[in-house]
Scaffold this motif. Sequence first.
Motif, PDB file in Angstrom:
ATOM      1  N   TRP A  83      48.969  50.055  41.576  1.00  0.00           N
ATOM      2  CA  TRP A  83      49.081  48.676  42.049  1.00  0.00           C
ATOM      3  C   TRP A  83      50.534  48.198  41.943  1.00  0.00           C
ATOM      4  CZ3 TRP A  83      44.625  48.194  38.181  1.00  0.00           C
ATOM      5  CH2 TRP A  83      43.409  48.426  38.823  1.00  0.00           C
ATOM      6  N   CYS A  84      50.886  47.168  42.727  1.00  0.00           N
ATOM      7  CA  CYS A  84      52.232  46.600  42.653  1.00  0.00           C
ATOM      8  C   CYS A  84      52.482  46.110  41.218  1.00  0.00           C
ATOM      9  CB  CYS A  84      52.371  45.403  43.586  1.00  0.00           C
ATOM     10  SG  CYS A  84      51.902  45.704  45.285  1.00  0.00           S
ATOM     11  N   CYS A 123      50.559  42.964  39.543  1.00  0.00           N
ATOM     12  CA  CYS A 123      49.262  42.681  40.165  1.00  0.00           C
ATOM     13  C   CYS A 123      48.243  42.290  39.088  1.00  0.00           C
ATOM     14  CB  CYS A 123      48.776  43.921  40.915  1.00  0.00           C
ATOM     15  SG  CYS A 123      47.118  43.718  41.610  1.00  0.00           S
ATOM     16  N   ASP A 177      45.259  42.902  38.917  1.00  0.00           N
ATOM     17  CA  ASP A 177      44.217  43.903  38.676  1.00  0.00           C
ATOM     18  C   ASP A 177      44.474  44.731  37.408  1.00  0.00           C
ATOM     19  OD1 ASP A 177      43.298  42.882  41.037  1.00  0.00           O
ATOM     20  OD2 ASP A 177      43.732  44.657  42.248  1.00  0.00           O
ATOM     21  N   CYS A 179      42.574  47.097  47.400  1.00  0.00           N
ATOM     22  CA  CYS A 179      43.446  47.464  46.270  1.00  0.00           C
ATOM     23  C   CYS A 179      42.633  47.550  44.988  1.00  0.00           C
ATOM     24  CB  CYS A 179      44.537  46.415  46.086  1.00  0.00           C
ATOM     25  SG  CYS A 179      45.732  46.316  47.423  1.00  0.00           S
ATOM     26  N   ASN A 196      41.731  37.515  44.698  1.00  0.00           N
ATOM     27  CA  ASN A 196      43.141  37.118  44.869  1.00  0.00           C
ATOM     28  C   ASN A 196      43.329  36.241  46.096  1.00  0.00           C
ATOM     29  OD1 ASN A 196      42.974  38.959  46.945  1.00  0.00           O
ATOM     30  ND2 ASN A 196      44.068  40.572  45.859  1.00  0.00           N
ATOM     31  N   GLY A 214      44.695  42.108  50.341  1.00  0.00           N
ATOM     32  CA  GLY A 214      45.949  42.697  49.889  1.00  0.00           C
ATOM     33  C   GLY A 214      46.232  44.064  50.503  1.00  0.00           C
ATOM     34  N   CYS A 273      47.502  38.283  43.631  1.00  0.00           N
ATOM     35  CA  CYS A 273      48.208  39.284  44.432  1.00  0.00           C
ATOM     36  C   CYS A 273      49.658  38.805  44.508  1.00  0.00           C
ATOM     37  CB  CYS A 273      47.606  39.378  45.833  1.00  0.00           C
ATOM     38  SG  CYS A 273      48.576  40.410  46.954  1.00  0.00           S
ATOM     39  N   VAL A 274      50.513  39.448  43.717  1.00  0.00           N
ATOM     40  CA  VAL A 274      51.897  38.970  43.612  1.00  0.00           C
ATOM     41  C   VAL A 274      52.711  39.290  44.860  1.00  0.00           C
ATOM     42  CG1 VAL A 274      51.931  39.062  41.090  1.00  0.00           C
ATOM     43  CG2 VAL A 274      52.579  41.101  42.395  1.00  0.00           C
ATOM     44  N   THR A 275      52.178  40.160  45.710  1.00  0.00           N
ATOM     45  CA  THR A 275      52.940  40.573  46.889  1.00  0.00           C
ATOM     46  C   THR A 275      52.635  39.724  48.119  1.00  0.00           C
ATOM     47  OG1 THR A 275      52.961  42.812  46.023  1.00  0.00           O
ATOM     48  CG2 THR A 275      53.469  42.576  48.367  1.00  0.00           C
ATOM     49  N   TYR A 276      51.366  39.363  48.312  1.00  0.00           N
ATOM     50  CA  TYR A 276      51.004  38.682  49.565  1.00  0.00           C
ATOM     51  C   TYR A 276      50.480  37.262  49.404  1.00  0.00           C
ATOM     52  CZ  TYR A 276      51.684  43.244  51.614  1.00  0.00           C
ATOM     53  OH  TYR A 276      52.237  44.425  52.007  1.00  0.00           O
TER      54      TYR A 276
HETATM   55 FE1  SF4 Z   1      47.790  43.922  43.909  1.00  0.00          FE
HETATM   56 FE2  SF4 Z   1      48.464  42.547  46.095  1.00  0.00          FE
HETATM   57 FE3  SF4 Z   1      49.818  44.726  45.452  1.00  0.00          FE
HETATM   58 FE4  SF4 Z   1      47.329  44.930  46.315  1.00  0.00          FE
HETATM   59  S1  SF4 Z   1      49.080  44.180  47.493  1.00  0.00           S
HETATM   60  S2  SF4 Z   1      48.204  46.028  44.554  1.00  0.00           S
HETATM   61  S3  SF4 Z   1      46.376  43.111  45.440  1.00  0.00           S
HETATM   62  S4  SF4 Z   1      49.720  42.824  44.272  1.00  0.00           S
END
Ligand code: SF4
Length: 292
Positions: free
Chosen positions: A20-21, A24, A26, A55, A125, A129, A204-207
């Motif tokens: 995972w990022c 995250c 998770d 994810c 989230n 993701g 979800c820290v990315t999206y």
């Molecule tokens: Fe987690 Fe979002 Fe990265 Fe998926 S995209 S691993 S949900 S941070």
Amino acid sequence: MATVVELPVDLFKGPVDPDWCPGCGDFGVLRSVQTAAASQGVRPENLLIVSGIGCSSNLPGFIHAYGIHSLHGRSVPVATGAHLANTDLKVVITGGDGDGYGIGIGHLIHAMRRNLDMTYVVMNNQIYGLTTGQASPTSTMGHQTKSTPRGNPEKPLFPPALGIVSGATYVARGFSGEAKQLADLIAGGMAHRGFALIDVFSPCVTYNKINTYAWFKERVYKLEDEGWDPSHVDKSLAKAFEWGDRIPLGVVYKSDQPIYEDSEPVLQKGPLTKQPLGVGKELFAELVEEMI
Ligand code: SF4
């Protein structure tokens, strides 16, 4: 009541590290599932983790237990089959909001109304993701995502409310930023006899740049700090809709009711896997041949 012998949490560490990022939510949920299983004394060989696609649905690959990484939205029927085949297994379903509340929502509702003795941990989230940031069933109105560039026109689902009206008998909400409480909530769900729905804010820290750790930390509070009694369905349902400046974490609703397994005559003699098959060796071999 059997005595619970706690196990070391690291017993549940999987051979593969999560991809995972960094940051995250998770990660916290995975650790909480491991902590909960250890605190309940459920050995890895008696634990089955079933997921769908997303994810968060990669989780069974990162924990030392039996695991099935099934199809998108199909974790609940797969888990139901495994559970009814061997009711000695502790079955925990894990996945995301898109998988569970979007593609798989029909299965979820029917599992809850049956009050099957399983635990479902949804890493919510509020976005898809894995597919890089589309609106999900729990995205808030107005949220700009890849699929809703002018803002999400839909109202979000309230998972704890859905759980209560559908028949789940343990409905809780956790946050991956509150690891101790989250592990306790999952352990409570595993110990509960009946369907446990645990909706977890897992950023979800990315999206998702709106529903971040900081956003939740400003708003969440713990029901147990306010002496909440989760046994009144009407009050619990009202609490399940609470959103905005104050968002509750904890056991929203809990009730002891008969489970599906109690009324299924074939299960009264114990797990199916421990009952005689009722066919001869030749027919058994034929059936196996046909299946594989
Ligand atoms: Fe987690 Fe979002 Fe990265 Fe998926 S995209 S691993 S949900 S941070």
